[in-house]
Design a protein around this motif. Structure first.
Motif, PDB file in Angstrom:
ATOM      1  N   GLY A  16     -51.342 -28.910  38.079  1.00  0.00           N
ATOM      2  CA  GLY A  16     -50.334 -29.035  39.123  1.00  0.00           C
ATOM      3  C   GLY A  16     -48.979 -29.566  38.697  1.00  0.00           C
ATOM      4  O   GLY A  16     -48.355 -30.333  39.425  1.00  0.00           O
ATOM      5  N   TYR A  17     -48.499 -29.165  37.535  1.00  0.00           N
ATOM      6  CA  TYR A  17     -47.155 -29.554  37.122  1.00  0.00           C
ATOM      7  C   TYR A  17     -46.356 -28.327  36.694  1.00  0.00           C
ATOM      8  O   TYR A  17     -46.880 -27.204  36.642  1.00  0.00           O
ATOM      9  CB  TYR A  17     -47.197 -30.601  35.998  1.00  0.00           C
ATOM     10  N   GLY A  18     -45.076 -28.538  36.406  1.00  0.00           N
ATOM     11  CA  GLY A  18     -44.210 -27.444  36.009  1.00  0.00           C
ATOM     12  C   GLY A  18     -43.793 -27.565  34.552  1.00  0.00           C
ATOM     13  O   GLY A  18     -43.668 -28.669  34.022  1.00  0.00           O
ATOM     14  N   VAL A  19     -43.574 -26.418  33.927  1.00  0.00           N
ATOM     15  CA  VAL A  19     -43.093 -26.369  32.541  1.00  0.00           C
ATOM     16  C   VAL A  19     -41.758 -25.635  32.534  1.00  0.00           C
ATOM     17  O   VAL A  19     -41.659 -24.520  33.066  1.00  0.00           O
ATOM     18  CB  VAL A  19     -44.095 -25.639  31.617  1.00  0.00           C
ATOM     19  N   GLY A  20     -40.758 -26.240  31.960  1.00  0.00           N
ATOM     20  CA  GLY A  20     -39.465 -25.583  31.854  1.00  0.00           C
ATOM     21  C   GLY A  20     -39.515 -24.446  30.852  1.00  0.00           C
ATOM     22  O   GLY A  20     -40.129 -24.575  29.792  1.00  0.00           O
ATOM     23  N   ALA A  21     -38.883 -23.332  31.207  1.00  0.00           N
ATOM     24  CA  ALA A  21     -38.729 -22.205  30.286  1.00  0.00           C
ATOM     25  C   ALA A  21     -37.237 -22.102  29.994  1.00  0.00           C
ATOM     26  O   ALA A  21     -36.452 -21.713  30.861  1.00  0.00           O
ATOM     27  CB  ALA A  21     -39.250 -20.918  30.913  1.00  0.00           C
ATOM     28  N   PHE A  22     -36.861 -22.494  28.781  1.00  0.00           N
ATOM     29  CA  PHE A  22     -35.454 -22.691  28.444  1.00  0.00           C
ATOM     30  C   PHE A  22     -34.923 -21.540  27.583  1.00  0.00           C
ATOM     31  O   PHE A  22     -35.478 -21.238  26.535  1.00  0.00           O
ATOM     32  CB  PHE A  22     -35.285 -24.023  27.719  1.00  0.00           C
ATOM     33  N   ASN A  23     -33.839 -20.941  28.030  1.00  0.00           N
ATOM     34  CA  ASN A  23     -33.232 -19.833  27.295  1.00  0.00           C
ATOM     35  C   ASN A  23     -32.421 -20.337  26.108  1.00  0.00           C
ATOM     36  O   ASN A  23     -31.829 -21.415  26.163  1.00  0.00           O
ATOM     37  CB  ASN A  23     -32.327 -19.014  28.212  1.00  0.00           C
ATOM     38  N   PHE A  24     -32.378 -19.532  25.065  1.00  0.00           N
ATOM     39  CA  PHE A  24     -31.554 -19.871  23.906  1.00  0.00           C
ATOM     40  C   PHE A  24     -30.878 -18.613  23.358  1.00  0.00           C
ATOM     41  O   PHE A  24     -31.371 -17.500  23.542  1.00  0.00           O
ATOM     42  CB  PHE A  24     -32.392 -20.539  22.807  1.00  0.00           C
ATOM     43  N   VAL A  25     -29.735 -18.827  22.702  1.00  0.00           N
ATOM     44  CA  VAL A  25     -29.008 -17.709  22.089  1.00  0.00           C
ATOM     45  C   VAL A  25     -28.611 -18.015  20.649  1.00  0.00           C
ATOM     46  O   VAL A  25     -28.036 -17.165  19.974  1.00  0.00           O
ATOM     47  CB  VAL A  25     -27.741 -17.328  22.893  1.00  0.00           C
ATOM     48  N   ASN A  26     -28.913 -19.243  20.170  1.00  0.00           N
ATOM     49  CA  ASN A  26     -28.592 -19.580  18.787  1.00  0.00           C
ATOM     50  C   ASN A  26     -29.440 -20.775  18.341  1.00  0.00           C
ATOM     51  O   ASN A  26     -30.223 -21.331  19.123  1.00  0.00           O
ATOM     52  CB  ASN A  26     -27.087 -19.882  18.618  1.00  0.00           C
ATOM     53  N   PHE A  27     -29.271 -21.167  17.086  1.00  0.00           N
ATOM     54  CA  PHE A  27     -30.063 -22.263  16.536  1.00  0.00           C
ATOM     55  C   PHE A  27     -29.802 -23.570  17.266  1.00  0.00           C
ATOM     56  O   PHE A  27     -30.735 -24.342  17.539  1.00  0.00           O
ATOM     57  CB  PHE A  27     -29.740 -22.441  15.046  1.00  0.00           C
ATOM     58  N   ILE A 249     -45.490 -23.565  41.957  1.00  0.00           N
ATOM     59  CA  ILE A 249     -44.685 -23.103  40.825  1.00  0.00           C
ATOM     60  C   ILE A 249     -45.095 -23.861  39.561  1.00  0.00           C
ATOM     61  O   ILE A 249     -45.241 -25.082  39.586  1.00  0.00           O
ATOM     62  CB  ILE A 249     -43.180 -23.318  41.096  1.00  0.00           C
ATOM     63  N   ASN A 250     -45.251 -23.133  38.457  1.00  0.00           N
ATOM     64  CA  ASN A 250     -45.628 -23.768  37.190  1.00  0.00           C
ATOM     65  C   ASN A 250     -44.670 -23.480  36.044  1.00  0.00           C
ATOM     66  O   ASN A 250     -44.660 -24.208  35.054  1.00  0.00           O
ATOM     67  CB  ASN A 250     -47.025 -23.317  36.772  1.00  0.00           C
ATOM     68  N   LYS A 251     -43.878 -22.431  36.146  1.00  0.00           N
ATOM     69  CA  LYS A 251     -42.877 -22.103  35.123  1.00  0.00           C
ATOM     70  C   LYS A 251     -41.520 -22.080  35.817  1.00  0.00           C
ATOM     71  O   LYS A 251     -41.334 -21.383  36.814  1.00  0.00           O
ATOM     72  CB  LYS A 251     -43.182 -20.745  34.483  1.00  0.00           C
ATOM     73  N   ILE A 252     -40.579 -22.863  35.289  1.00  0.00           N
ATOM     74  CA  ILE A 252     -39.272 -22.995  35.921  1.00  0.00           C
ATOM     75  C   ILE A 252     -38.205 -22.576  34.914  1.00  0.00           C
ATOM     76  O   ILE A 252     -37.971 -23.264  33.916  1.00  0.00           O
ATOM     77  CB  ILE A 252     -39.022 -24.451  36.404  1.00  0.00           C
ATOM     78  N   ASN A 253     -37.572 -21.440  35.150  1.00  0.00           N
ATOM     79  CA  ASN A 253     -36.564 -20.923  34.231  1.00  0.00           C
ATOM     80  C   ASN A 253     -35.286 -21.755  34.295  1.00  0.00           C
ATOM     81  O   ASN A 253     -34.802 -22.081  35.382  1.00  0.00           O
ATOM     82  CB  ASN A 253     -36.250 -19.465  34.556  1.00  0.00           C
ATOM     83  N   THR A 254     -34.747 -22.078  33.133  1.00  0.00           N
ATOM     84  CA  THR A 254     -33.556 -22.929  33.054  1.00  0.00           C
ATOM     85  C   THR A 254     -32.622 -22.401  31.975  1.00  0.00           C
ATOM     86  O   THR A 254     -32.992 -22.351  30.805  1.00  0.00           O
ATOM     87  CB  THR A 254     -33.952 -24.386  32.730  1.00  0.00           C
ATOM     88  N   ASP A 255     -31.416 -22.035  32.382  1.00  0.00           N
ATOM     89  CA  ASP A 255     -30.439 -21.476  31.449  1.00  0.00           C
ATOM     90  C   ASP A 255     -29.031 -21.991  31.744  1.00  0.00           C
ATOM     91  O   ASP A 255     -28.389 -22.622  30.905  1.00  0.00           O
ATOM     92  CB  ASP A 255     -30.474 -19.945  31.521  1.00  0.00           C
ATOM     93  N   THR A 256     -28.548 -21.754  32.962  1.00  0.00           N
ATOM     94  CA  THR A 256     -27.167 -22.091  33.319  1.00  0.00           C
ATOM     95  C   THR A 256     -26.839 -23.557  33.065  1.00  0.00           C
ATOM     96  O   THR A 256     -25.766 -23.882  32.529  1.00  0.00           O
ATOM     97  CB  THR A 256     -26.900 -21.743  34.797  1.00  0.00           C
ATOM     98  N   ASP A 257     -27.730 -24.464  33.432  1.00  0.00           N
ATOM     99  CA  ASP A 257     -27.473 -25.894  33.234  1.00  0.00           C
ATOM    100  C   ASP A 257     -27.230 -26.218  31.762  1.00  0.00           C
ATOM    101  O   ASP A 257     -26.399 -27.074  31.426  1.00  0.00           O
ATOM    102  CB  ASP A 257     -28.652 -26.723  33.744  1.00  0.00           C
TER     103      ASP A 257
END
Length: 307
Positions: A16-27, A249-257
Protein backbone atom coordinates in the motif's frame (compact mmCIF):
# COMPACT_ATOMS: atom_id res chain seq x y z
CA UNK A 1 20.29 -4.09 -9.08
CA UNK A 2 18.23 -4.02 -12.27
CA UNK A 3 14.90 -5.81 -11.74
CA UNK A 4 11.50 -6.08 -13.38
CA UNK A 5 8.96 -3.34 -12.83
CA UNK A 6 6.55 -6.06 -11.72
CA UNK A 7 8.79 -6.98 -8.78
CA UNK A 8 8.88 -3.39 -7.52
CA UNK A 9 5.21 -2.57 -8.08
CA UNK A 10 3.71 -5.81 -6.81
CA UNK A 11 5.42 -5.20 -3.47
CA UNK A 12 4.07 -1.63 -3.41
CA UNK A 13 0.61 -2.93 -4.36
CA UNK A 14 0.57 -5.49 -1.55
CA UNK A 15 1.95 -3.09 1.07
CA UNK A 16 0.00 0.00 0.00
CA UNK A 17 2.64 2.58 -0.86
CA UNK A 18 3.73 4.50 -3.94
CA UNK A 19 6.96 4.38 -5.94
CA UNK A 20 8.11 7.39 -7.91
CA UNK A 21 8.89 6.81 -11.58
CA UNK A 22 11.38 9.51 -12.48
CA UNK A 23 12.18 10.56 -16.04
CA UNK A 24 15.73 11.26 -17.15
CA UNK A 25 17.39 12.62 -20.29
CA UNK A 26 21.07 12.64 -19.28
CA UNK A 27 23.60 11.38 -16.74
CA UNK A 28 23.11 14.28 -14.32
CA UNK A 29 19.39 13.61 -13.99
CA UNK A 30 19.87 9.87 -13.64
CA UNK A 31 22.61 10.17 -11.05
CA UNK A 32 20.50 12.66 -9.05
CA UNK A 33 17.68 10.11 -8.99
CA UNK A 34 19.98 7.35 -7.75
CA UNK A 35 21.44 9.60 -5.06
CA UNK A 36 17.96 10.24 -3.67
CA UNK A 37 17.21 6.51 -3.62
CA UNK A 38 20.44 5.92 -1.69
CA UNK A 39 19.55 8.65 0.83
CA UNK A 40 16.05 7.32 1.35
CA UNK A 41 16.70 3.57 1.02
CA UNK A 42 13.98 3.49 -1.62
CA UNK A 43 13.23 1.20 -4.57
CA UNK A 44 13.40 3.04 -7.86
CA UNK A 45 11.79 3.27 -11.26
CA UNK A 46 13.66 5.34 -13.83
CA UNK A 47 11.97 5.98 -17.12
CA UNK A 48 12.78 7.32 -20.55
CA UNK A 49 10.29 8.54 -23.10
CA UNK A 50 10.70 7.99 -26.83
CA UNK A 51 11.86 11.61 -27.06
CA UNK A 52 14.51 11.03 -24.40
CA UNK A 53 15.65 7.88 -26.17
CA UNK A 54 15.96 9.79 -29.42
CA UNK A 55 18.01 12.44 -27.61
CA UNK A 56 20.35 10.03 -25.77
CA UNK A 57 20.29 6.95 -27.96
CA UNK A 58 18.71 3.78 -26.60
CA UNK A 59 22.11 2.17 -25.99
CA UNK A 60 23.22 5.16 -23.91
CA UNK A 61 19.98 5.20 -21.89
CA UNK A 62 20.26 1.51 -21.06
CA UNK A 63 24.01 1.68 -20.55
CA UNK A 64 23.83 4.50 -18.02
CA UNK A 65 21.18 2.70 -15.98
CA UNK A 66 23.12 -0.56 -16.03
CA UNK A 67 26.31 1.16 -14.89
CA UNK A 68 24.61 2.92 -11.96
CA UNK A 69 22.61 -0.17 -10.99
CA UNK A 70 25.87 -2.12 -10.82
CA UNK A 71 27.55 0.67 -8.86
CA UNK A 72 24.69 0.64 -6.31
CA UNK A 73 23.52 -3.02 -6.31
CA UNK A 74 21.56 -2.59 -3.08
CA UNK A 75 19.00 -0.35 -4.88
CA UNK A 76 16.34 -2.33 -6.78
CA UNK A 77 15.72 -0.35 -9.96
CA UNK A 78 13.48 -0.90 -12.97
CA UNK A 79 14.08 0.78 -16.33
CA UNK A 80 10.74 1.72 -17.86
CA UNK A 81 9.74 2.88 -21.35
CA UNK A 82 7.39 5.83 -20.80
CA UNK A 83 4.56 6.23 -23.31
CA UNK A 84 5.65 3.77 -25.95
CA UNK A 85 3.58 4.66 -29.00
CA UNK A 86 3.69 1.32 -30.81
CA UNK A 87 4.28 -2.40 -30.54
CA UNK A 88 7.54 -1.91 -32.42
CA UNK A 89 8.78 0.71 -29.98
CA UNK A 90 8.08 -1.56 -27.01
CA UNK A 91 9.82 -4.54 -28.62
CA UNK A 92 12.85 -2.38 -29.40
CA UNK A 93 13.04 -1.28 -25.76
CA UNK A 94 12.73 -4.86 -24.50
CA UNK A 95 15.50 -6.04 -26.80
CA UNK A 96 17.71 -3.15 -25.66
CA UNK A 97 17.40 -4.06 -21.96
CA UNK A 98 14.39 -2.20 -20.54
CA UNK A 99 12.74 -4.16 -17.72
CA UNK A 100 9.32 -2.52 -18.02
CA UNK A 101 7.43 -0.94 -20.91
CA UNK A 102 4.32 1.15 -21.43
CA UNK A 103 2.20 0.79 -24.53
CA UNK A 104 0.07 3.91 -24.80
CA UNK A 105 -2.80 3.23 -27.18
CA UNK A 106 -5.28 5.19 -25.04
CA UNK A 107 -6.04 7.57 -27.92
CA UNK A 108 -7.52 4.66 -29.88
CA UNK A 109 -11.00 3.19 -29.37
CA UNK A 110 -11.25 0.71 -26.49
CA UNK A 111 -11.10 -2.45 -28.62
CA UNK A 112 -8.06 -1.26 -30.55
CA UNK A 113 -6.31 -0.25 -27.33
CA UNK A 114 -7.05 -3.70 -25.90
CA UNK A 115 -5.76 -5.48 -29.01
CA UNK A 116 -2.52 -3.49 -29.21
CA UNK A 117 -1.85 -3.86 -25.48
CA UNK A 118 -2.40 -7.61 -25.64
CA UNK A 119 0.19 -7.91 -28.43
CA UNK A 120 2.80 -6.15 -26.29
CA UNK A 121 1.95 -8.19 -23.19
CA UNK A 122 2.40 -11.46 -25.08
CA UNK A 123 5.94 -10.66 -26.19
CA UNK A 124 6.96 -8.88 -22.97
CA UNK A 125 5.86 -11.69 -20.68
CA UNK A 126 7.96 -14.21 -22.59
CA UNK A 127 10.95 -12.08 -21.53
CA UNK A 128 9.83 -11.50 -17.93
CA UNK A 129 9.08 -7.84 -18.63
CA UNK A 130 6.17 -5.94 -17.04
CA UNK A 131 3.71 -3.93 -19.14
CA UNK A 132 1.79 -0.74 -18.38
CA UNK A 133 -1.19 0.52 -20.36
CA UNK A 134 -3.53 3.51 -20.09
CA UNK A 135 -7.29 3.95 -20.20
CA UNK A 136 -9.13 7.26 -20.56
CA UNK A 137 -7.83 10.58 -21.86
CA UNK A 138 -5.27 12.42 -19.78
CA UNK A 139 -6.36 16.02 -19.30
CA UNK A 140 -7.25 18.24 -16.39
CA UNK A 141 -10.81 18.58 -15.13
CA UNK A 142 -12.18 22.10 -14.92
CA UNK A 143 -14.57 23.12 -12.15
CA UNK A 144 -17.56 23.44 -14.49
CA UNK A 145 -17.18 20.24 -16.49
CA UNK A 146 -20.40 18.21 -16.69
CA UNK A 147 -20.85 14.63 -15.50
CA UNK A 148 -21.26 13.36 -19.06
CA UNK A 149 -18.07 15.15 -20.12
CA UNK A 150 -16.18 13.59 -17.21
CA UNK A 151 -17.36 10.13 -18.26
CA UNK A 152 -16.10 10.77 -21.79
CA UNK A 153 -12.65 11.79 -20.53
CA UNK A 154 -12.05 9.61 -17.49
CA UNK A 155 -11.56 5.88 -17.18
CA UNK A 156 -14.62 3.64 -17.09
CA UNK A 157 -14.09 1.21 -14.15
CA UNK A 158 -16.04 -1.62 -15.82
CA UNK A 159 -13.98 -1.21 -18.98
CA UNK A 160 -10.83 -1.29 -16.85
CA UNK A 161 -11.91 -4.63 -15.37
CA UNK A 162 -12.45 -6.13 -18.82
CA UNK A 163 -9.26 -4.58 -20.18
CA UNK A 164 -7.04 -6.02 -17.44
CA UNK A 165 -8.63 -9.46 -17.68
CA UNK A 166 -8.38 -9.63 -21.47
CA UNK A 167 -4.87 -8.20 -21.89
CA UNK A 168 -3.07 -9.55 -18.82
CA UNK A 169 -1.44 -6.14 -18.37
CA UNK A 170 0.64 -5.81 -15.19
CA UNK A 171 -0.18 -2.21 -14.21
CA UNK A 172 -2.72 0.28 -15.45
CA UNK A 173 -2.80 4.08 -15.69
CA UNK A 174 -6.44 5.13 -15.26
CA UNK A 175 -7.31 8.71 -16.24
CA UNK A 176 -8.79 10.33 -13.10
CA UNK A 177 -8.29 14.01 -13.88
CA UNK A 178 -4.60 14.89 -14.21
CA UNK A 179 -2.67 16.16 -17.23
CA UNK A 180 0.96 16.27 -18.29
CA UNK A 181 3.21 19.29 -17.79
CA UNK A 182 3.01 22.19 -15.37
CA UNK A 183 -0.42 23.52 -16.37
CA UNK A 184 -2.98 21.06 -15.05
CA UNK A 185 -5.98 22.89 -13.66
CA UNK A 186 -7.74 26.16 -14.49
CA UNK A 187 -9.66 26.15 -11.21
CA UNK A 188 -9.06 24.25 -8.00
CA UNK A 189 -7.34 20.88 -8.42
CA UNK A 190 -9.76 17.96 -8.71
CA UNK A 191 -9.16 14.24 -8.97
CA UNK A 192 -11.87 11.58 -9.11
CA UNK A 193 -10.82 9.44 -6.13
CA UNK A 194 -14.12 7.55 -6.04
CA UNK A 195 -13.56 6.38 -9.59
CA UNK A 196 -9.99 5.40 -8.69
CA UNK A 197 -11.11 3.24 -5.76
CA UNK A 198 -13.60 1.45 -8.01
CA UNK A 199 -10.92 0.73 -10.62
CA UNK A 200 -8.62 -0.68 -7.94
CA UNK A 201 -11.37 -2.87 -6.56
CA UNK A 202 -12.25 -4.29 -9.97
CA UNK A 203 -8.72 -4.81 -11.29
CA UNK A 204 -6.66 -5.56 -8.16
CA UNK A 205 -3.35 -4.68 -9.82
CA UNK A 206 -0.83 -1.84 -9.33
CA UNK A 207 -2.21 1.46 -10.68
CA UNK A 208 -0.28 4.37 -12.14
CA UNK A 209 -0.78 8.12 -11.83
CA UNK A 210 0.39 10.12 -14.83
CA UNK A 211 0.57 13.90 -14.80
CA UNK A 212 1.55 13.85 -11.13
CA UNK A 213 3.82 16.91 -11.00
CA UNK A 214 3.25 18.80 -7.75
CA UNK A 215 5.26 22.00 -8.37
CA UNK A 216 5.94 22.49 -4.64
CA UNK A 217 6.31 26.05 -3.37
CA UNK A 218 10.07 25.80 -2.87
CA UNK A 219 10.59 24.70 -6.47
CA UNK A 220 8.20 27.31 -7.81
CA UNK A 221 9.86 30.11 -5.84
CA UNK A 222 13.35 29.07 -6.94
CA UNK A 223 12.30 29.07 -10.59
CA UNK A 224 10.51 32.42 -10.39
CA UNK A 225 13.28 34.12 -8.41
CA UNK A 226 15.82 33.06 -11.04
CA UNK A 227 13.79 34.81 -13.74
CA UNK A 228 11.61 31.93 -14.89
CA UNK A 229 7.89 32.16 -15.64
CA UNK A 230 5.46 29.34 -14.82
CA UNK A 231 2.41 31.32 -16.00
CA UNK A 232 0.23 30.52 -12.99
CA UNK A 233 0.74 26.77 -13.17
CA UNK A 234 -0.94 24.44 -10.69
CA UNK A 235 0.37 21.02 -9.84
CA UNK A 236 -1.17 18.11 -7.96
CA UNK A 237 -1.00 18.88 -4.20
CA UNK A 238 0.96 16.46 -2.03
CA UNK A 239 -2.21 15.65 -0.10
CA UNK A 240 -3.83 14.55 -3.38
CA UNK A 241 -0.88 12.28 -4.17
CA UNK A 242 -1.20 10.63 -0.78
CA UNK A 243 -4.97 10.26 -1.18
CA UNK A 244 -4.39 8.67 -4.59
CA UNK A 245 -2.02 6.15 -3.01
CA UNK A 246 -4.66 5.30 -0.42
CA UNK A 247 -7.04 4.75 -3.34
CA UNK A 248 -4.71 2.28 -5.04
CA UNK A 249 -2.03 4.18 -6.96
CA UNK A 250 1.41 2.54 -6.72
CA UNK A 251 3.48 4.15 -9.50
CA UNK A 252 3.63 7.95 -9.63
CA UNK A 253 5.24 9.51 -12.71
CA UNK A 254 7.43 12.52 -11.98
CA UNK A 255 9.19 14.65 -14.59
CA UNK A 256 8.19 18.33 -14.68
CA UNK A 257 9.17 19.00 -11.05
CA UNK A 258 12.67 17.68 -11.74
CA UNK A 259 13.16 19.89 -14.78
CA UNK A 260 11.93 23.00 -12.99
CA UNK A 261 14.23 22.42 -10.01
CA UNK A 262 17.19 21.74 -12.29
CA UNK A 263 16.70 24.77 -14.51
CA UNK A 264 16.06 27.09 -11.56
CA UNK A 265 19.52 26.30 -10.23
CA UNK A 266 21.22 26.58 -13.62
CA UNK A 267 19.60 29.97 -14.21
CA UNK A 268 20.46 31.19 -10.70
CA UNK A 269 24.15 30.39 -11.16
CA UNK A 270 24.20 32.06 -14.56
CA UNK A 271 22.53 35.17 -13.16
CA UNK A 272 24.97 35.43 -10.26
CA UNK A 273 28.10 34.98 -12.35
CA UNK A 274 27.77 35.80 -16.04
CA UNK A 275 31.43 34.97 -16.68
CA UNK A 276 31.05 31.33 -15.56
CA UNK A 277 31.25 28.69 -18.29
CA UNK A 278 32.46 25.60 -16.44
CA UNK A 279 29.56 23.21 -16.99
CA UNK A 280 30.31 21.39 -13.75
CA UNK A 281 29.65 24.59 -11.81
CA UNK A 282 26.11 24.55 -13.25
CA UNK A 283 25.30 20.86 -13.39
CA UNK A 284 26.46 19.73 -9.94
CA UNK A 285 24.32 22.20 -7.94
CA UNK A 286 21.39 21.60 -10.31
CA UNK A 287 21.62 17.85 -9.74
CA UNK A 288 21.76 18.40 -5.97
CA UNK A 289 18.58 20.51 -6.15
CA UNK A 290 16.91 17.74 -8.11
CA UNK A 291 17.98 15.09 -5.60
CA UNK A 292 16.38 17.13 -2.82
CA UNK A 293 13.05 17.22 -4.69
CA UNK A 294 13.16 13.48 -5.37
CA UNK A 295 14.07 12.57 -1.78
CA UNK A 296 11.15 14.64 -0.48
CA UNK A 297 8.84 12.90 -2.96
CA UNK A 298 9.96 9.46 -1.79
CA UNK A 299 8.96 10.36 1.77
CA UNK A 300 5.57 11.64 0.60
CA UNK A 301 4.85 8.59 -1.55
CA UNK A 302 5.90 6.18 1.19
CA UNK A 303 8.73 4.36 -0.61
CA UNK A 304 11.45 5.48 1.82
CA UNK A 305 12.97 2.56 3.75
CA UNK A 306 11.09 0.00 1.68
CA UNK A 307 14.17 -1.93 0.53
Amino acid sequence: MLVSGVEILQKAHKEGYGVGAFNFVNFEMLNAIFQAAIQKNSPLIVQASEGAIKYMGIDMAVGLVKILSERYPFIPVALHLDHGTSYESCVKAIRAGFTSVMIDASHHPFEENLKETKRVVEVAHTCGIGVEAELGRLMGIEDNISVSEKDAVLVNPKEAEVFVKETGVDYLAPAIGTSHGAFKFKGEPQLDFKRLVEVKKLTNIPLVLHGASAIPDSVREAFLSSGGDLKGSKGVPFAFLQEAIKGGINKINTDTDLRIAYMAEVRRIGNENNTEFDLRKFFSPAATAMTKVIAERMDILGSSNKI
